[in-house]
Write a protein that holds these residues in place. Structure first.
Motif: not given
Length: 821
Positions: A100, A105-106, A109-110, A112-113, A118, A166
């Protein structure tokens, strides 16, 4: 600022939050991702920083080289690897995140996942390498490929903005670069909003706490090793380390580590205070932890001296104040802090308010705006610090520059808080600087017009004997002979004071505002057997006294200088009598002048006199009075037919072996040079713009001093010593005929560079000295001169400090003049 703790804060930011948890919880009022409508927003924010934040540190020294991709995807890949480095299934998780990375942005998110976090705290260190390394090979960091971009930093911040927009990213950048200036111009073209964090050096108290918490690699407390009988550490030790290091963390740590290694290795326990003080002062800085300019040209050294002197005199200036750079730092104005940072200076905040945000973000403020804001308490004020340990590391290379050598001798100096009375103290220090440079360059003191018609007119203050020392001051309120710390003496203790501090020739500065003694003391001596038999009655021979330093018995001339240049009214006879009573009277009664062959001179210097004094200046020359006789102002020889009664009527009775010299305004102007004298006059008429409070006028003053004579020796014409606008008030045939012109021919013999001739002509070496040194230097050619500094000369075998200084000074002068022809 180098060594101030930038990297430490970045690497240990989570620890910083943990240690300051309560403090931060009280002050954080909003935080992304946390509802600010409830209570305890700060506590929840701190909890998020401690337990929900992913901490990633990158050092640009270890950043991957260009391999075909842009900087942005390479940066995201590097962050991903560092973030996942400790997880057990790193390859699988890394592949999931990197797929990603074309969409920041993606990608975030990945990240953090897979890490179950966070927030991202990203620390990027050594960003100064962006302009020095190969980062312009990345297409999106190449200024040549992007139109309208100023430099690589603009492009870097543009790339970084894709991350920082972000909500849950905090970025901490650290590095040294004068390309990122105070007004953040390099980030304005991107969406990045920079907040500058400048870490100031430790205070004296924080230095103490830092040392008390230090341990060795084996876990031993350092103070228990250094002071087994006093494991908490004596206060004088903390003060000594603070004064030597300037409170800069990296230097404090280095000094303590060296002391521990020295004491443990040599089994030195419970070292005396005197020896420990010497050990501290002899700790040399390591080159890899020392940030300071090298191979400076005279113009750059002039700016360096300006900043150094302003730091010693504790000049305060606004954080946004600029200085005109000229040929040294560019043709445009530069922020003083950016220039000082480039020279290795640090700074600390002073009393005063903070400049309002709307002022900071608006147009550049002029001097009047800054002054108004300062008066309103809205300007953040700072003062410069230059650690003495760093000065020790560079002194060998630059002490042949007379102003820099003078500044080195000033430590320790107690500068009074800024006030109208402190201007006189600062002027004393600057006047002594001019006196030191002039004395080191003259062939006899009479060339300095302030000494005309005095006992010492035809005496030379030898350059090798011309030193500067900070000494205690006098205080009439002191009951004992001197205070416990020996920083203040009673006027009744001149004998003890003279024996302890004035046993050698030099220029001496009392370390405080001096209300009960001279502002400056000068001691110069000559062999007694070199003087005529009548000189005990009067030293007036027109022949320069021979300087036979082998003679053990010397006649001493002690000069007390009173500087009265900042009074609003002219100096009168009553004020002169006050100075005589503070110096000549106690010296005459306590030092047994005739018995000890000491001659005392009271020199009064002022830019304004009233009529009762001005009437005594005949032909604009000094007014001189000595024992029962008055010296004619128009002659350099005593007029014994003139009666003492005229002076006696004014209450100026001068004792035996004593003399009063009141310097005429015209002779003061000749001594200082017109440019410097005009600055003094400007300072008298204005309480704002003058070299006693502002850096830029001080820079012009020191620049003028450098122009008149930046290095000692035969390498400059005598006119250069006194200044272009200063008329030499001595006959041409009385100037040393051996002075070499700057247009001397290139020393070449049989097609090769003639080191013997060079060393004798440009370095003022004797035949034997030149022969020894030429044998060591003959492996070098004329083309090598430009790169030869003090370190190179030492490695070639010239160990003697004086010879090395002469050689380096001659080389610099030769190279400079050759480049101008």
């Amino acid at each position: 600022m180098y060594g101030s703790g930038k990297t430490t804060v970045g690497l240990h930011f989570r620890t910083f939050v943990l240690l300051n948890r309560a403090y931060l919880a009280q002050r954080i009022s909003e935080f992304p991702g946390i509802d600010d409508t409830g209570e305890s927003v700060g506590e929840r924010a701190v909890e998020a920083l401690l337990n929900e934040t992913l901490y990633v540190s990158l050092d640009l020294r270890d950043f991957p080289r260009f391999d075909g991709e842009d900087f942005e995807p390479t940066l995201l890949k590097k962050i991903s690897k560092e973030a996942l480095s400790t997880l057990p299934n790193k390859p699988e998780l890394l592949a999931k995140v990197l797929k990603n990375r074309k969409d920041p942005k993606k990608w975030l998110s990945s990240l953090f996942e897979v890490t179950n976090k966070r927030y991202l705290f990203l620390f990027i260190d050594e960003i100064g390498l962006l302009a020095e390394g190969d980062f312009d090979k990345f297409p999106d960091l190449d200024p040549q490929r992007e139109t309208g971009k100023l430099n690589v930093y603009c492009l870097f911040f543009q790339v970084l903005s894709s991350l920082l927009i972000q909500r849950f990213v905090i970025c901490y950048l650290a590095g040294r670069s004068d390309a990122i200036v105070t007004k953040q111009e390099d980030a304005m073209s991107s969406r990045v909003n920079l907040d500058f964090v400048r870490l100031v050096p430790f205070s004296e108290e924080t230095t103490k706490l830092f040392i008390q918490g230090m341990k060795t690699s084996g876990g031993e407390i350092v103070l228990q090793l250094l002071f087994p009988r006093h494991p908490e550490g004596p206060d004088w030790f903390f003060k000594q380390v603070y004064n030597y290091t300037g409170g800069v963390p990296i230097y404090v740590r280095h000094v303590i580590q060296v002391l521990v290694d020295t004491c443990v290795h040599n089994k030195l326990y419970n070292v005396s205070e005197r020896r420990m003080r010497r050990l501290v002062e002899t700790v040399a800085p390591m080159s890899e932890i020392m940030a300071t300019p090298s191979n400076m040209k005279p113009e750059a050294v002039s700016v360096f001296c300006t900043l150094l002197l302003s730091s010693i005199l504790e000049y305060r200036f606004a954080i946004t104040e600029t200085i005109y750079g000229g040929s040294v730092i560019g043709n445009d104005s530069k922020y003083i802090l950016d220039v000082a940072n480039n020279f290795g200076f640090y700074y600390e905040y002073c009393t005063g308010g903070i400049l309002l945000d709307d002022k900071m973000e608006g147009e550049e403020m002029d001097e009047e705006d800054i002054m108004n804001e300062m008066n309103a308490g809205n300007v953040e004020m700072v003062k410069l610090i230059f650690p003495k340990i760093v000065f020790e590391g560079i002194k060998e290379e630059y002490l042949d520059y007379l102003p820099l050598r003078y500044i080195y001798y000033l430590s320790p100096l107690h500068v009074p808080p800024e006030s109208p009375s402190s201007l006189g103290f600062r002027f004393k220090v600057i006047f002594a600087l001019i006196l030191y440079v002039r004395c080191s360059l003259c062939t006899r003191l009479g060339e300095l017009d302030i000494f005309r018609q005095s006992f010492v007119e035809n005496i030379l203050l030898e350059a090798e004997r011309c030193r500067v020392e900070v000494i205690p001051s006098f205080n009439v309120l002191l009951n004992t002979t001197h205070s416990a710390n020996e920083e203040v003496y009673s006027p009744s203790a001149w004998k003890e004071f003279y024996d302890k501090y004035l046993s050698e020739d030099g220029i001496f500065l009392p370390n405080r505002n001096n209300s009960a003694g001279p502002d400056i003391l000068v001691r110069v001596s000559v062999p007694i057997d070199a003087s005529s038999s009548t000189s005990k009655k009067r030293q007036s021979s027109l022949t320069q006294v021979s300087m036979d330093i082998s003679s053990k018995k010397r006649r001493v001339y002690l000069i007390g200088i009173a500087l009265k240049c900042y009074g609003k009214s002219g100096v009168g006879v009553a004020k002169i009598k006050e100075e005589v009573d503070k110096f000549l009277v106690p010296v005459s009664s306590q030092l047994e002048l005739e018995r000890n062959d000491i001659w005392a001179i009271q020199l009064v210097v002022s830019t304004s006199y009233n009529n009762e004094v001005s009437n005594h200046f005949v032909d604009k020359q000094n007014w001189v009075i000595d024992t029962r006789k008055k010296v004619s102002s128009s002659s350099s020889t005593p007029s014994h037919d003139m009666n003492y009664s005229n002076s006696d009527q004014e209450g100026l009775r001068i004792g035996r072996n004593c003399q009063l010299v009141v310097c005429s305004i015209e002779n003061l102007e000749k001594f200082l040079g017109k440019e410097i004298y005009d600055q003094i006059q400007k300072a008298r008429s204005s309480e704002r713009e003058n070299f006693l409070t502002n850096v830029t006028p001080l820079s012009r003053l020191i620049g003028t001093l450098f122009e008149h004579g930046w290095a000692r020796g035969r390498s400059a014409e005598p006119e250069a010593y006194l200044g272009k606008s200063t008329e030499k008030n001595i006959d041409a045939n009385r100037v040393d005929s051996t002075v070499k012109s700057s247009s001397s021919v290139v020393p070449v013999r049989q097609g090769e560079f003639d080191w013997m001739e060079f060393l004798k002509t440009y370095c003022d070496l004797t035949e034997s000295e030149a022969r020894v040194c030429s044998d060591m230097l003959k492996v070098m050619n004329e083309s090598d001169l430009e790169g030869m500094d003090s370190n190179v000369v030492r490695r070639l075998g010239i160990e003697d400090t004086t010879l090395r200084a002469k050689v380096v000074s001659g080389i610099r002068f030769y190279v400079r003049n050759k480049s101008q022809t």
